[in-house]
Structures are given as structure tokens and as C-alpha cells.
Write an enzyme that holds these catalytic residues in place. Structure first.
Site, PDB file in Angstrom:
ATOM      1  N   GLU A  36       0.812  -1.113   0.014  1.00  0.00           N
ATOM      2  CA  GLU A  36      -0.064  -0.164  -0.228  1.00  0.00           C
ATOM      3  C   GLU A  36       0.918   1.469   0.193  1.00  0.00           C
ATOM      4  O   GLU A  36       0.544   2.470  -0.713  1.00  0.00           O
ATOM      5  CB  GLU A  36      -0.866   0.117   1.076  1.00  0.00           C
ATOM      6  CG  GLU A  36      -1.840  -1.110   1.369  1.00  0.00           C
ATOM      7  CD  GLU A  36      -2.574  -1.335   2.800  1.00  0.00           C
ATOM      8  OE1 GLU A  36      -3.453  -1.895   2.914  1.00  0.00           O
ATOM      9  OE2 GLU A  36      -1.805  -0.801   3.552  1.00  0.00           O
ATOM     10  N   ASP A 223     -12.243  -6.154  -0.654  1.00  0.00           N
ATOM     11  CA  ASP A 223     -13.060  -7.247  -0.606  1.00  0.00           C
ATOM     12  C   ASP A 223     -14.460  -7.069   0.265  1.00  0.00           C
ATOM     13  O   ASP A 223     -14.529  -5.893   0.809  1.00  0.00           O
ATOM     14  CB  ASP A 223     -12.459  -8.469   0.347  1.00  0.00           C
ATOM     15  CG  ASP A 223     -11.967  -8.258   1.774  1.00  0.00           C
ATOM     16  OD1 ASP A 223     -12.904  -8.260   2.659  1.00  0.00           O
ATOM     17  OD2 ASP A 223     -11.035  -7.232   1.803  1.00  0.00           O
TER      18      ASP A 223
END
Length: 265
Positions: A36, A223
Site C-alpha cells: 500500500e 473485499d
């Protein structure tokens, strides 16, 4: 003559008011995973601090540099010294947030990262959320008052102009130290009215509140927790693409912040 405590409170309020009028100069971006962090490190052309401001022996990594009018510090907790994986979770997040505030005295903290989302609350994979509220969902202490302490609900720093200008989705964030969701977690997340769930946010909020530093949260959905695919599988499948979306949104946030004071956000 006013009591000492009153004078101290008044002086602190005056300092806070003055700080809110000054242009933001130093930002700390707390990010849990190297995957990230690196797109933002590259985007802002930051360099790793080899002469660390952190205690000797810890794996915490600081990337820093000047971007426009801002001194940007990206703080990644690094790899766990035993297992070699990213040091995710609330303990590492709390530690690096505290250490970063102490060492760098930032005007603003941004906790950026990926998160699970709830389609029942309107989240889709790839969505990026500006968080309004944070709370824990796995600190269950069924004793009066301790139960509220366990949940630890806090407001993110209010940024109405930022939300309007960038047209970001907004929602509440629930934090726990597990990637999956147990039935107990699920009931707590529902009680928290969360749209997204992560493993760091509420811990960062606790430390920032303790040390009186404004904090905002940018979370990108990898998700769907209430979807049909296994969480770990969907997370890994979407991580690269969603990290790219996170990088774009955080860059827009930083561009908006540049040259503004806290009160203008």
C-alpha cells in the site's frame, strides 16, 4: 486570579486555535502494508530515512520528502522480525503513530489503507471511503462503562470541504485484529454501523486523540465481507488494483490539503 488548571486549559485552547489558522506543513501518513505504501512513496518521490528517528532495533520505516508545500512522512511498521510479514494490526499501528507524533510533531495524520467493505451498506470493491467515525469491534468487555471503553468510538477530524471537493464516499469504520469476521465481531460491527472494516484505524484514532493531533482516514475496499468469496482470496486478488485506486485518492487528498490550514479542510 484564575486557577492554574483554567490557565492551562485556556493556553492549550489558544494554541490549538492558532495551529488551525496556520497552513499545514507536516503530514504523517500511517500505512500498514508495504504494498500500500510504495505507490505513494513513488508518487511523492520520497526517500527512506536511513538515519531513523525511531528507536534502534524496531522495524518501522519512514519515507519522507517535500511535495509542493508539504513535508510528507509515510510511516510503515515494517516487516515482523520473526515471521517476515507486514506488521499489520492495532499494536503496531498504535506504536508507530505514537512514535511518529513524538518524533515529527505533525499537523495532520492520514491513516490510509485497504479495508473490507459491506455491500449491504453500499460498498463495492474499488470504492474509496473518507471515514467519519471509528470504533473497535473485538474488544468485548461486558461490564458497565468498560463496554463503552472497549468499543472506543471516536470521530474522525471533520473535513466537509475535502469531502465535497473530491466527491468521496463517506462511511463509518470498524477495527479489529482479525481479517475474517466471527459471529461476535459481526454483531459488534453492525452495532458500530460500519461500512468498512480494517485492522488499524481505531488504534490510530485513539493515539491521535490522546495527543491532540487531527486525523483523517482514507480506506479503499479490497473485499466484500458480506459477499460470496472467501475474504483472504478476494483480498489478495484485488490488492494490486485497489492499491492503485488508493494511491490516486490519497494523492488528490494531499493536493487538496496543500497550502490550506486545518480549519479549511
Amino acid at each position: 486570579m484564575a486557577p492554574q488548571d483554567d490557565r492551562s486549559d485556556g493556553a492549550e485552547e489558544a494554541m490549538v486555535a492558532e495551529a488551525e489558522k496556520r497552513p499545514i506543513a507536516t503530514i504523517v501518513i500511517v500505512i500498514a502494508m508495504q504494498t500500500e505504501a510504495l505507490p505513494l512513496v513513488n508518487r511523492f518521490q520520497l526517500t527512506e530515512d536511513l538515519d531513523s528517528v525511531f528507536p534502534k532495533g524496531v522495524p518501522w520505516v519512514r519515507y519522507h520528502g517535500i511535495y509542493k508545500d508539504l513535508h510528507i512522512n509515510i510511516i510503515w511498521p515494517g516487516k515482523d522480525l520473526v515471521s517476515g510479514v507486514d506488521s499489520v494490526g492495532t499494536v503496531s499501528a498504535s506504536l508507530v503513530t505514537y512514535a511518529s507524533i513524538q518524533a515529527l510533531q505533525p499537523d495532520l495524520i492520514i491513516n490510509a489503507g485497504t479495508a473490507g467493505g459491506f455491500k449491504a451498506k453500499g460498498a463495492c470493491v474499488g470504492d474509496v471511503f473518507l471515514v467519519t467515525d471509528v470504533a473497535f469491534h473485538d474488544r468485548r468487555i461486558p461490564i458497565p462503562v468498560f463496554d463503552l471503553y472497549g468499543v472506543g468510538s471516536k470521530k474522525a477530524f471533520s473535513t466537509p470541504n475535502l469531502a465535497k471537493e473530491l466527491d468521496l464516499k463517506v462511511g463509518k469504520l470498524s477495527t479489529g485484529d482479525s481479517l475474517d469476521m466471527s459471529p461476535h465481531d459481526e454483531s459488534s460491527i453492525l452495532a458500530n454501523d460500519a461500512t468498512v472494516k480494517d485492522m488499524e484505524g481505531a488504534a490510530v484514532a485513539y493515539v491521535a486523540d490522546l495527543l491532540k493531533v487531527p486525523v483523517i482516514f482514507i480506506k479503499a475496499v479490497t473485499d466484500l465481507v458480506d459477499g460470496t468469496k472467501p475474504t483472504a482470496e478476494e483480498f489478495l486478488q484485488n490488492l494490486a488494483a485497489v492499491t492503485a485506486a488508493l494511491e490516486k485518492s490519497v494523492t488528490k487528498v494531499v493536493d487538496f490539503i496543500n497550502s490550506k490550514c486545518i480549519a479549511e479542510l
